[in-house]
Design a protein around this motif. Sequence first.
Motif, PDB file in Angstrom:
ATOM      1  N   GLY A  25      25.242   7.980 -22.940  1.00 28.03           N
ATOM      2  CA  GLY A  25      25.918   8.987 -22.149  1.00 28.03           C
ATOM      3  C   GLY A  25      25.602   8.993 -20.676  1.00 28.03           C
ATOM      4  O   GLY A  25      26.142   9.800 -19.943  1.00 28.03           O
ATOM      5  N   LYS A  26      24.740   8.093 -20.238  1.00 24.37           N
ATOM      6  CA  LYS A  26      24.406   8.099 -18.812  1.00 24.37           C
ATOM      7  C   LYS A  26      25.265   7.086 -18.066  1.00 24.37           C
ATOM      8  O   LYS A  26      25.205   5.899 -18.335  1.00 24.37           O
ATOM      9  CB  LYS A  26      22.923   7.741 -18.628  1.00 24.37           C
ATOM     10  N   PRO A  27      26.065   7.582 -17.113  1.00 27.46           N
ATOM     11  CA  PRO A  27      26.886   6.645 -16.353  1.00 27.46           C
ATOM     12  C   PRO A  27      26.002   5.825 -15.414  1.00 27.46           C
ATOM     13  O   PRO A  27      24.959   6.302 -14.985  1.00 27.46           O
ATOM     14  CB  PRO A  27      27.815   7.559 -15.563  1.00 27.46           C
ATOM     15  N   ILE A  28      26.434   4.609 -15.130  1.00 25.77           N
ATOM     16  CA  ILE A  28      25.655   3.806 -14.195  1.00 25.77           C
ATOM     17  C   ILE A  28      25.786   4.399 -12.799  1.00 25.77           C
ATOM     18  O   ILE A  28      26.766   5.075 -12.482  1.00 25.77           O
ATOM     19  CB  ILE A  28      26.116   2.333 -14.187  1.00 25.77           C
ATOM     20  N   LYS A  29      24.765   4.145 -11.999  1.00 23.90           N
ATOM     21  CA  LYS A  29      24.755   4.640 -10.628  1.00 23.90           C
ATOM     22  C   LYS A  29      24.295   3.517  -9.720  1.00 23.90           C
ATOM     23  O   LYS A  29      23.521   2.657 -10.158  1.00 23.90           O
ATOM     24  CB  LYS A  29      23.750   5.772 -10.479  1.00 23.90           C
ATOM     25  N   PRO A  30      24.728   3.558  -8.464  1.00 21.59           N
ATOM     26  CA  PRO A  30      24.148   2.597  -7.523  1.00 21.59           C
ATOM     27  C   PRO A  30      22.673   2.952  -7.380  1.00 21.59           C
ATOM     28  O   PRO A  30      22.328   4.131  -7.278  1.00 21.59           O
ATOM     29  CB  PRO A  30      24.907   2.860  -6.226  1.00 21.59           C
ATOM     30  N   ASN A  31      21.797   1.964  -7.425  1.00 24.78           N
ATOM     31  CA  ASN A  31      20.381   2.318  -7.385  1.00 24.78           C
ATOM     32  C   ASN A  31      19.545   1.230  -6.728  1.00 24.78           C
ATOM     33  O   ASN A  31      19.967   0.075  -6.599  1.00 24.78           O
ATOM     34  CB  ASN A  31      19.876   2.614  -8.795  1.00 24.78           C
ATOM     35  N   HIS A  32      18.355   1.629  -6.319  1.00 22.91           N
ATOM     36  CA  HIS A  32      17.489   0.740  -5.548  1.00 22.91           C
ATOM     37  C   HIS A  32      16.956  -0.424  -6.376  1.00 22.91           C
ATOM     38  O   HIS A  32      16.691  -1.496  -5.827  1.00 22.91           O
ATOM     39  CB  HIS A  32      16.353   1.546  -4.915  1.00 22.91           C
ATOM     40  N   GLU A  33      16.805  -0.243  -7.677  1.00 22.27           N
ATOM     41  CA  GLU A  33      16.343  -1.356  -8.515  1.00 22.27           C
ATOM     42  C   GLU A  33      17.366  -2.492  -8.473  1.00 22.27           C
ATOM     43  O   GLU A  33      17.001  -3.659  -8.358  1.00 22.27           O
ATOM     44  CB  GLU A  33      16.134  -0.914  -9.976  1.00 22.27           C
ATOM     45  N   SER A  34      18.651  -2.128  -8.559  1.00 21.79           N
ATOM     46  CA  SER A  34      19.688  -3.160  -8.511  1.00 21.79           C
ATOM     47  C   SER A  34      19.720  -3.825  -7.134  1.00 21.79           C
ATOM     48  O   SER A  34      19.908  -5.033  -7.024  1.00 21.79           O
ATOM     49  CB  SER A  34      21.055  -2.556  -8.841  1.00 21.79           C
ATOM     50  N   SER A  35      19.552  -3.030  -6.082  1.00 23.21           N
ATOM     51  CA  SER A  35      19.522  -3.592  -4.730  1.00 23.21           C
ATOM     52  C   SER A  35      18.380  -4.570  -4.573  1.00 23.21           C
ATOM     53  O   SER A  35      18.485  -5.559  -3.852  1.00 23.21           O
ATOM     54  CB  SER A  35      19.341  -2.490  -3.688  1.00 23.21           C
ATOM     55  N   LYS A  36      17.277  -4.261  -5.252  1.00 23.79           N
ATOM     56  CA  LYS A  36      16.118  -5.160  -5.188  1.00 23.79           C
ATOM     57  C   LYS A  36      16.389  -6.424  -5.976  1.00 23.79           C
ATOM     58  O   LYS A  36      16.156  -7.524  -5.513  1.00 23.79           O
ATOM     59  CB  LYS A  36      14.894  -4.459  -5.799  1.00 23.79           C
ATOM     60  N   GLU A  37      16.883  -6.212  -7.185  1.00 24.12           N
ATOM     61  CA  GLU A  37      17.142  -7.350  -8.060  1.00 24.12           C
ATOM     62  C   GLU A  37      18.146  -8.311  -7.426  1.00 24.12           C
ATOM     63  O   GLU A  37      18.009  -9.519  -7.527  1.00 24.12           O
ATOM     64  CB  GLU A  37      17.674  -6.819  -9.383  1.00 24.12           C
ATOM     65  N   ASN A  38      19.155  -7.761  -6.772  1.00 21.35           N
ATOM     66  CA  ASN A  38      20.196  -8.590  -6.160  1.00 21.35           C
ATOM     67  C   ASN A  38      19.977  -8.758  -4.657  1.00 21.35           C
ATOM     68  O   ASN A  38      20.927  -9.042  -3.917  1.00 21.35           O
ATOM     69  CB  ASN A  38      21.573  -7.959  -6.409  1.00 21.35           C
ATOM     70  N   ALA A  39      18.738  -8.583  -4.215  1.00 26.25           N
ATOM     71  CA  ALA A  39      18.460  -8.557  -2.780  1.00 26.25           C
ATOM     72  C   ALA A  39      19.020  -9.775  -2.047  1.00 26.25           C
ATOM     73  O   ALA A  39      19.707  -9.636  -1.028  1.00 26.25           O
ATOM     74  CB  ALA A  39      16.953  -8.452  -2.539  1.00 26.25           C
ATOM     75  N   ASN A  40      18.762 -10.959  -2.576  1.00 34.13           N
ATOM     76  CA  ASN A  40      19.226 -12.157  -1.863  1.00 34.13           C
ATOM     77  C   ASN A  40      20.750 -12.242  -1.830  1.00 34.13           C
ATOM     78  O   ASN A  40      21.328 -12.643  -0.825  1.00 34.13           O
ATOM     79  CB  ASN A  40      18.627 -13.419  -2.500  1.00 34.13           C
ATOM     80  N   ARG A  41      21.383 -11.867  -2.929  1.00 28.97           N
ATOM     81  CA  ARG A  41      22.847 -11.911  -2.952  1.00 28.97           C
ATOM     82  C   ARG A  41      23.437 -10.896  -1.971  1.00 28.97           C
ATOM     83  O   ARG A  41      24.425 -11.172  -1.293  1.00 28.97           O
ATOM     84  CB  ARG A  41      23.373 -11.579  -4.350  1.00 28.97           C
ATOM     85  N   ILE A  42      22.867  -9.707  -1.916  1.00 31.24           N
ATOM     86  CA  ILE A  42      23.390  -8.678  -1.009  1.00 31.24           C
ATOM     87  C   ILE A  42      23.144  -9.109   0.443  1.00 31.24           C
ATOM     88  O   ILE A  42      24.028  -8.997   1.296  1.00 31.24           O
ATOM     89  CB  ILE A  42      22.759  -7.304  -1.331  1.00 31.24           C
ATOM     90  N   PHE A  43      21.958  -9.620   0.699  1.00 31.06           N
ATOM     91  CA  PHE A  43      21.638 -10.135   2.032  1.00 31.06           C
ATOM     92  C   PHE A  43      22.670 -11.190   2.444  1.00 31.06           C
ATOM     93  O   PHE A  43      23.238 -11.139   3.537  1.00 31.06           O
ATOM     94  CB  PHE A  43      20.231 -10.750   1.996  1.00 31.06           C
ATOM     95  N   ASN A  44      22.937 -12.135   1.540  1.00 30.03           N
ATOM     96  CA  ASN A  44      23.875 -13.206   1.869  1.00 30.03           C
ATOM     97  C   ASN A  44      25.307 -12.691   1.988  1.00 30.03           C
ATOM     98  O   ASN A  44      26.085 -13.199   2.801  1.00 30.03           O
ATOM     99  CB  ASN A  44      23.774 -14.337   0.836  1.00 30.03           C
ATOM    100  N   ALA A  45      25.662 -11.683   1.189  1.00 25.60           N
ATOM    101  CA  ALA A  45      27.012 -11.125   1.285  1.00 25.60           C
ATOM    102  C   ALA A  45      27.216 -10.479   2.650  1.00 25.60           C
ATOM    103  O   ALA A  45      28.280 -10.614   3.264  1.00 25.60           O
ATOM    104  CB  ALA A  45      27.247 -10.102   0.174  1.00 25.60           C
ATOM    105  N   ILE A  46      26.187  -9.800   3.143  1.00 23.82           N
ATOM    106  CA  ILE A  46      26.300  -9.167   4.458  1.00 23.82           C
ATOM    107  C   ILE A  46      26.373 -10.249   5.536  1.00 23.82           C
ATOM    108  O   ILE A  46      27.189 -10.184   6.454  1.00 23.82           O
ATOM    109  CB  ILE A  46      25.121  -8.206   4.690  1.00 23.82           C
ATOM    110  N   HIS A  47      25.563 -11.279   5.376  1.00 20.78           N
ATOM    111  CA  HIS A  47      25.587 -12.377   6.349  1.00 20.78           C
ATOM    112  C   HIS A  47      26.953 -13.059   6.379  1.00 20.78           C
ATOM    113  O   HIS A  47      27.434 -13.459   7.437  1.00 20.78           O
ATOM    114  CB  HIS A  47      24.498 -13.402   6.007  1.00 20.78           C
ATOM    115  N   SER A  48      27.599 -13.176   5.221  1.00 22.35           N
ATOM    116  CA  SER A  48      28.846 -13.945   5.127  1.00 22.35           C
ATOM    117  C   SER A  48      30.106 -13.112   5.360  1.00 22.35           C
ATOM    118  O   SER A  48      31.200 -13.674   5.393  1.00 22.35           O
ATOM    119  CB  SER A  48      28.955 -14.599   3.747  1.00 22.35           C
ATOM    120  N   ALA A  49      29.963 -11.813   5.499  1.00 20.68           N
ATOM    121  CA  ALA A  49      31.149 -10.970   5.655  1.00 20.68           C
ATOM    122  C   ALA A  49      31.960 -11.428   6.866  1.00 20.68           C
ATOM    123  O   ALA A  49      31.430 -11.572   7.962  1.00 20.68           O
ATOM    124  CB  ALA A  49      30.745  -9.507   5.806  1.00 20.68           C
ATOM    125  N   GLY A  50      33.235 -11.692   6.656  1.00 25.25           N
ATOM    126  CA  GLY A  50      34.099 -12.106   7.755  1.00 25.25           C
ATOM    127  C   GLY A  50      33.801 -13.501   8.267  1.00 25.25           C
ATOM    128  O   GLY A  50      34.202 -13.842   9.374  1.00 25.25           O
TER     129      GLY A  50
END
Length: 591
Positions: A25-50
Motif C-alpha cells: 500500500g505504500k506508493p513509491i516516492k522520489p527519495n535520496h536513496e534512489s538518487s544515491k544509487e543512481n548518482a552516476n546516471r543522474i550526474f551524466n543525465a544532467i551533463h548530457s542535457a541538451g
Amino acid sequence: MIPSTATLLLALGVTLSGASSIPAGKPIKPNHESSKENANRIFNAIHSAGRQWGSSYYHNGFGFIPAVMPRGTLTFHGDGTNTVPTGPEWLAFEIEHAEGFAQSHKKGFRRPPGGGPPPKDGDSDGQKPLSEDEDTRQELRRRDDGPGGGPGGPGGGPPDGGPGGGRDDDENKNVRGYLQTYQANRGLNLLYIDGTSAGKTSMGTLDSQDLLLRENTTHHDGGGFSEIPRALDLCDLAGEWGFDGVMRMEAGFEIIYCDFSDGLDLISMTRTMMPDDKLVDNSMGSFQWARAVGERYNGLGGDRIRFDFSSMVSALFFPVNITSSDIERPDLVRLESVSQDDLKVIKTYLAKVATQPRRFTVNWQGIVDLIVSRFAQRMSSMASETLSWQYFITEVETITSTWFDAAPLPDDISLKKKRKEVNRTADAIDRCRKHFLRPATIAQKEWSLEDELIFTSIDTVMENVCSTLFSVRELLFDASASAPDSYSDYQPIEEDDNSGLQDATKIGRTVVQRLMEELGWTIWKQAQPCPAEEVLFIAMWPFGKVADHWTPGCRSIDGMRQSRNESYWWMNFGGPGGPRNGGKSKDGDRP
Ligand SMILES: *[C@@H]1O[C@H](CO)[C@@H](O)[C@H](O)[C@H]1NC(C)=O
Ligand SMILES: *[C@@H]1O[C@H](CO)[C@@H](O)[C@H](O)[C@H]1NC(C)=O
Ligand SMILES: *[C@@H]1O[C@H](CO)[C@@H](O)[C@H](O)[C@H]1NC(C)=O
Ligand SMILES: *[C@@H]1O[C@H](CO)[C@@H](O)[C@H](O)[C@H]1NC(C)=O
C-alpha cells in the motif's frame, strides 16, 4: 519546495495497494536513496542535457526537464507543402535536419532525406523518406483531421510500407519540398525528454514516452512507427500541463510543436530545387547532416534553450527496477520492468512539478560542467599507461593538495598558536567534496525537492571522486619512506629508493581507471585533440614560444618547457618602450 507532494502520493497510495513492486500500500516516492544509487546516471543525465554527444551515448533517458526557448530563437521545418502546419508538427534546431525533409522530387520517386539516412538497422525508420503513399495519407490527414499533421518535419513518421496507392499518371509531376523557418515570438515552454528520445527504437529510447507518459496505450490511431499517435498524445499532455511542445533528440534536437498559430512567426519559406536542376547529385547528405548536428555535441549553443533543472523529474529519483531484460545489453536501462502503477505515480509527480511556475534556482549543469572540466583530463592523464610514474605522482599531489591544509613545522614563522590535532585527510576530502557544490548550496533555503535530489547525486559522485583520489594520495605517501607529513611542492626522489613508489603508482593508476569506469563520463568517449599527456596549446601570456603562436597544437609536458629567449611574449614585453630582448624583470614571466 513542493508542499503537497506527500499528500498527493499518499492519496495515490489508496489506488496502488495492489502494485507488486511496492511494499503493502505504500506508493513509491522520489527519495535520496534512489538518487544515491543512481548518482552516476543522474550526474551524466544532467551533463548530457541538451547535448548531442552524451545523449547519443546514453540513449535511454528517463528524465524530463521543463525548458524555455527564448523569444527570437529560430527553428526549421521541412515539409512537402507550402502552408503553415497547424500542428502537431516537427521543428528542428539545425537547418540540415529540416532540409532532410524538404527535398523536392518526382512524385514517383522520393529522394532520401539528406541524400540517404544513416545506414543503421532497426531504428532508421524515423528518418526514412516518405513514400508516396505516406505523402497521400499525410495530405488526407491534414484535410480530414485538422491537427493530424503528419511527418514531414524532422523525426516525422516513416512509411510503413502499407499496401495501396500504386503509381499513377501523376508520376512525372513534381512534389516540391519547402524549408520553413520559424521564429519564437515569445518564450516557448517546452518539456524536454532526455536521451535519444526521438530515436524510434525498441531498445528503450521511447520508454519514457511510451510507457511512462503514454501509459503503454495510445489515444490516437495510425501513422508509421506510431509517431503520429505519439505526437498527438504528447501534445494532449503538453496542452494539459501548459507546454507549447516537447523537445526531443535524434540526429539533431527537435521540437514536436503543438499549435503553430501560437508562439511562432513564419519568417521564411523557400521551395527547394528539383534534383535534376542541381549541378551535381548530393551524395554528401548524411555527412553534412551529421556534421551539422555534431556541432552540438557539447551543447546547442546560441542560448537557444534554458533548462529548469530545479524542476527536473527523473524516474531515476524513484525506487524502480530499471534493469534491462535484454541479456545481450545489460548496460541498457529500461522502464519495462516497472509496473504501470509505479509509472503512473511518477507521471503524476511530474505533472505536479511541471505545472508549477518555473524555478531556475540552480543551474545544475553548470555545477556538473565545472566538476567534469576539473577532473576529466587529469584522470585521463593519470590513467594513461604512458605517463611516467613521477608525473603520475605530481598529478595526484596537485589535484589533492588544493584542499589539503599542510601540517605546521617547527621551523615555520607562524603567526598563530598550534591548533589541536585534526585529521587533515578527512578535512581535505570534505573540502574537495563541498567545493564545486558551494555555488548551489548558497541557495539551499530555496531548493525544491528536485534540487535536493540532484544535490544528493552530485554529492555522492564528489564523495567518490574525492575519497578515491585521496586514497591514492595516501597510498603514495605510505609507499614513500621519506614522505614528510606535510605537502611540499617538490620533493626529490632517490633514484634507487623508488620501487615502492613505482608499485604504488601502478596500483594508483588502476584505482583511477576503475573510478573512471564507475563515473562513465561521456567526455572519455570523445576523441580529444591531443593525447592524454599532452595539452592543446596556443601561446597565452606569459607562456608560449614563437611557434606556439603561429602554429598552435599539442604540446607534451617536456615540450612546454621554454627558455626566456624563446618566448613569444618576451620579445615584446611592455609594448613600445618596454624592455626589449633580455629585459631584466626577473618575475616578468610569472603570473
Ligand atoms: C528487475 O528486472 C529484471 C528484468 O526484467 C528482472 O530480471 C529482475 O528480477 C528484476 N529485479 C527485481 C529486484 O525485481
Ligand atoms: C505494454 O502493453 C503490451 C500489450 O498492449 C504488453 O504486452 C506489454 O507487456 C506492456 N508493457 C509494459 C511494460 O507494461
Ligand atoms: C583520517 O581520515 C581518513 C579519511 O576519512 C581515514 O581514512 C583515516 O583513517 C583517518 N585517519 C585517522 C588517523 O583517523
Ligand atoms: C636560447 O638560449 C639558449 C641558451 O640559453 C640557446 O641554446 C638557444 O639557441 C637560444 N634560442 C634562441 C631562439 O635564441
